[in-house]
Scaffold this motif. Structure first.
Motif, PDB file in Angstrom:
ATOM      1  N   GLY A 321     -23.430  24.832  45.501  1.00  0.00           N
ATOM      2  CA  GLY A 321     -23.332  25.860  44.617  1.00  0.00           C
ATOM      3  C   GLY A 321     -22.765  25.120  43.822  1.00  0.00           C
ATOM      4  N   GLN A 322     -22.218  26.164  42.634  1.00  0.00           N
ATOM      5  CA  GLN A 322     -21.384  26.005  41.317  1.00  0.00           C
ATOM      6  C   GLN A 322     -20.219  26.113  41.162  1.00  0.00           C
ATOM      7  N   HIS A 323     -19.173  25.695  41.181  1.00  0.00           N
ATOM      8  CA  HIS A 323     -18.467  25.948  40.675  1.00  0.00           C
ATOM      9  C   HIS A 323     -17.824  27.083  40.190  1.00  0.00           C
ATOM     10  N   ARG A 324     -16.803  28.444  40.827  1.00  0.00           N
ATOM     11  CA  ARG A 324     -16.506  29.526  40.138  1.00  0.00           C
ATOM     12  C   ARG A 324     -16.495  28.994  38.602  1.00  0.00           C
ATOM     13  N   ARG A 325     -14.961  28.421  38.460  1.00  0.00           N
ATOM     14  CA  ARG A 325     -14.595  28.396  36.980  1.00  0.00           C
ATOM     15  C   ARG A 325     -14.985  27.006  36.354  1.00  0.00           C
ATOM     16  N   LYS A 326     -15.749  26.313  37.164  1.00  0.00           N
ATOM     17  CA  LYS A 326     -16.039  23.872  36.457  1.00  0.00           C
ATOM     18  C   LYS A 326     -16.657  24.092  37.083  1.00  0.00           C
ATOM     19  N   HIS A 384      -6.246  31.937  44.664  1.00  0.00           N
ATOM     20  CA  HIS A 384      -7.000  32.154  46.007  1.00  0.00           C
ATOM     21  C   HIS A 384      -7.840  30.380  45.517  1.00  0.00           C
ATOM     22  N   GLU A 385      -7.453  29.585  45.318  1.00  0.00           N
ATOM     23  CA  GLU A 385      -7.910  28.373  45.765  1.00  0.00           C
ATOM     24  C   GLU A 385      -7.218  27.693  47.101  1.00  0.00           C
ATOM     25  N   GLN A 386      -7.706  26.118  47.544  1.00  0.00           N
ATOM     26  CA  GLN A 386      -7.281  25.860  48.434  1.00  0.00           C
ATOM     27  C   GLN A 386      -6.130  24.191  47.765  1.00  0.00           C
ATOM     28  N   GLU A 387      -5.416  24.320  48.364  1.00  0.00           N
ATOM     29  CA  GLU A 387      -4.566  22.915  48.125  1.00  0.00           C
ATOM     30  C   GLU A 387      -4.715  21.375  48.337  1.00  0.00           C
ATOM     31  N   LEU A 388      -4.918  20.794  47.822  1.00  0.00           N
ATOM     32  CA  LEU A 388      -5.469  19.618  48.091  1.00  0.00           C
ATOM     33  C   LEU A 388      -4.463  18.394  47.132  1.00  0.00           C
ATOM     34  N   PRO A 389      -3.357  17.982  47.846  1.00  0.00           N
ATOM     35  CA  PRO A 389      -2.684  16.909  47.884  1.00  0.00           C
ATOM     36  C   PRO A 389      -3.455  15.646  47.314  1.00  0.00           C
ATOM     37  N   GLY A 390      -2.812  15.504  46.346  1.00  0.00           N
ATOM     38  CA  GLY A 390      -4.080  14.136  45.854  1.00  0.00           C
ATOM     39  C   GLY A 390      -3.051  13.073  44.966  1.00  0.00           C
ATOM     40  N   TRP A 410     -12.364  24.907  50.866  1.00  0.00           N
ATOM     41  CA  TRP A 410     -12.321  24.666  49.441  1.00  0.00           C
ATOM     42  C   TRP A 410     -13.500  24.750  48.806  1.00  0.00           C
ATOM     43  N   GLU A 411     -15.018  24.855  49.621  1.00  0.00           N
ATOM     44  CA  GLU A 411     -16.390  24.844  49.852  1.00  0.00           C
ATOM     45  C   GLU A 411     -16.501  26.925  49.578  1.00  0.00           C
ATOM     46  N   ARG A 412     -15.582  27.680  49.537  1.00  0.00           N
ATOM     47  CA  ARG A 412     -15.380  28.860  48.765  1.00  0.00           C
ATOM     48  C   ARG A 412     -15.464  29.138  48.058  1.00  0.00           C
TER      49      ARG A 412
END
Length: 616
Positions: A321-326, A384-390, A410-412
């Motif tokens: 899939g393609q990210h919905r906004r990136k 509505h996007e998963q938080e990923l500490p980085g 995050w795949e959603r």
């Protein structure tokens, strides 16, 4: 724990060093005399600047070659010392480092040492100065901390105590356990340094190869435990002589140094836990170390996503899939997830830009990274996007934490990500085996500490591999169960100038499969070009392993490389380099746990030759 660092550890002017130490968060500094001598700032200006920055001026150093001398030389030494005590008064400093004599001592007599040092202590007392006596590992007569402690006891003055330096103790192989028997109040100062385990004279080892704690082979956590048991409650400082550090960015080196002290005191606190013993040093434990359970994804940054996507498709990956906004794509095969990111990618043909690991508690992993002064990745996300500490590693690789409890939520964020790829019946990649990252020569040790402390990875013995452009130093870090493995390779100094940027030392993602022969055949049928392997390699392989003729023919046909040890076998192949990265596919048979190290020179030479022709 109160922290300090010697200015000799850092590059730049005294002013730049003080600014960097303050910005990093050190409590104080040791002023190395040479830094003051060449500074345009007066002692009063240095003192005022330290006050403005909130830095303590903890130790003036070094004062050398005092004891064990003739009477005439003693008087000259006392005159020299008095001038330094007056200078220290102008600086507002009250503690000086006195090194055991290495050059001018001619009389080996402890009673004489004690008598002469007592005169020095009495002179210092008139200026309100304390003396920290340090046994240099190459001292002419006094070269162990046990001997220096006997001297301190003999001098018997309240302003005369010990300086303990981990390098001078551990480089000789001395047992630091007796530190616990020294009264803490007679230990005036402590300096720490790690170092790689080398076979060379101690002076050269000390002057060029010291490292920050956690970057070398010394058991500094145990050293700290003995120090705690002495009751020491003073300053813990870093004194690192390292050619690379003195050429590197001063602010980054200061941060790396403080990170090492934070990591070390947490390690020592862990050893102390459960003993019921109180630490006067007030050791602070870091937020809980997270044991990574798997790679979550690897990320490739490129301005031409179709080329990377084409290579993944040839390896049997499916577009998810393609990210919905990136401008970001997701590709998957088995448990392996590859993200193709076209953000901020102008001029980037292809490069490994980051990876994610699954940990039990991503929040705690993030808190640990913050405590270790790691730079957070600036990542925008909607509610509505998963938080990923980085965090940004020293080589600017982005490292993210996610939770297996919320497996790849995050795949959603990718359109159509929920649709499974149709089964083809062909053998497939089933996961990420390891990631190989190239390190600039000036931040290799910094990266080792970052990944071992922030990601809680174990450092394995390092190796060196010959390449057409020089020796490549390699360091593997991994989890205890090897589910997450990183290989850090230091780029030979000058390589980035010797060849064009898009042919710099490449990085790669190693993908795991259970049937590499069939996967290689399938990839070739889809049009994949493998890195060509010289015929000479297979002749040598036959001589080393006496392989079955059919197996050898298959390896040669598919450009597969082979290794074997007492535990099992290892088969692997490499794709052609795209930009600054490539893929490796590996099959581990039985209990093989290595990386095919004997094949690394073949790969490096083949890539160099391939890239050389692609430029012409």
């Amino acid at each position: 724990m109160r922290t300090s660092i010697a200015t000799v550890c850092l590059s730049g002017t005294l002013e730049e060093k003080m600014l960097a130490c303050s910005k990093a968060g050190f409590d104080g500094i040791e002023i190395f005399e040479q830094d003051l001598l060449v500074s345009p700032m007066s002692p009063e200006e240095v003192r005022a600047m330290a006050d403005r920055l909130g830095l303590g001026l903890d130790l003036f150093q070094p004062f050398r070659d005092f004891e064990g001398v003739t009477e005439a030389q003693l008087q000259a030494n006392l005159h020299r010392a008095e001038a330094k005590f007056q200078l220290m008064n102008r600086l507002g400093m009250d503690l000086v480092l006195l090194c055991s004599n290495v050059a001018t001592a001619t009389i080996d007599n402890d009673e004489l040492f004690i008598a002469q040092l007592r005169q020095l202590a009495e002179l210092a007392a008139g200026y309100g100065v304390r003396i920290a006596y340090e046994a240099l590992a190459w001292g002419k007569y006094v070269n162990t901390y046990q001997h220096s402690w006997r001297i301190v006891q003999g001098v018997d003055r309240p302003n005369f105590g010990l300086c303990l330096d981990s390098f001078h103790i551990l480089s000789r192989g001395d047992d630091p356990a007796q530190i616990a028997q020294i009264p803490g109040e007679k230990i005036f100062f402590v300096q720490l340094a790690d170092a790689p385990v080398l076979s060379m004279d101690i002076l050269s080892w000390s002057r060029h190869y010291r490292l920050f704690p956690g970057q070398g082979g010394f058991a500094l956590d145990e050293f700290m435990l003995h120090l705690v048991r002495s009751g020491y409650a003073g300053i813990v400082s870093l004194e690192i002589f390292n050619d690379v550090f003195r050429q590197s960015n001063v602010e980054r080196t200061a941060i790396d140094g403080l990170r090492s002290l934070k990591w070390l005191q947490s390690q020592a606190a862990g050893l102390l836990a459960g003993s019921g013993q109180h630490s006067a040093l007030e050791l602070e434990a870091l937020p809980g170390a997270q044991e990574a359970t798997a790679f979550d994804f690897a990320e490739i940054r490129t301005e031409d996503p179709e080329r990377v996507a084409g290579m993944l498709a040839q390896l049997g990956f499916a577009f998810k899939g393609q990210h919905r906004r990136k401008p970001v794509q997701l590709w998957a095969s088995g448990e392996a997830r590859i993200i193709i990111n076209s953000q901020r990618s102008r001029g980037v043909e292809a490069a490994v830009s980051g990876f994610g690991v699954q940990v039990p508690d991503p929040g705690a992993g993030g808190a640990r990274g913050t405590s270790l002064l790691a730079t957070k990745v600036p990542r925008q996300q909607t509610h509505h996007e998963q938080e990923l500490p980085g965090f940004l590693a020293p080589d600017e690789t982005e490292v993210f934490f996610s939770s297996p409890a919320n497996t790849r939520n995050w795949e959603r964020e990718f359109l159509d990500a929920g649709e499974a790829a149709p089964e083809t019946g062909n053998p497939a990649v089933d996961g990420i085996d390891h990631i190989n990252l190239a390190q600039p020569w000036q931040c290799f040790d910094e990266s080792v500490l970052f990944y071992s402390s922030v990601l809680n990875l174990e450092m394995m013995p390092g190796t060196e591999v010959p390449s057409p452009m020089g020796l490549v130093r390699s360091q593997v870090l991994r989890t205890a169960d090897s589910c997450v493995r990183l290989a850090l390779n230091i780029v030979p100094q000058g390589l980035e100038k010797a060849i064009e940027r898009h042919h710099e030392y490449p990085e790669h993602v190693a993908l795991r499969t259970g049937d590499i022969v069939q996967l290689a055949r399938s990839a070739r049928a889809r049009g994949m070009e493998f890195l060509p392997v010289p015929a000479n390699y297979y002749e040598d392989l036959a001589a080393r392993f006496e392989l079955d003729g059919q197996l050898l023919a298959t390896l040669k046909e598919l450009n597969l490389l082979y290794d074997r040890d007492e535990q099992g076998e290892f088969l692997h192949f490499y794709t052609k380099t795209l930009g600054n990265m490539f893929f490796e596919v590996v099959e581990r048979r039985a209990g093989y746990d290595g990386y095919g190290a004997p094949n690394a020179p073949v790969r490096l030479a083949a890539q160099f030759e391939s890239n050389r022709w692609s430029r012409n």
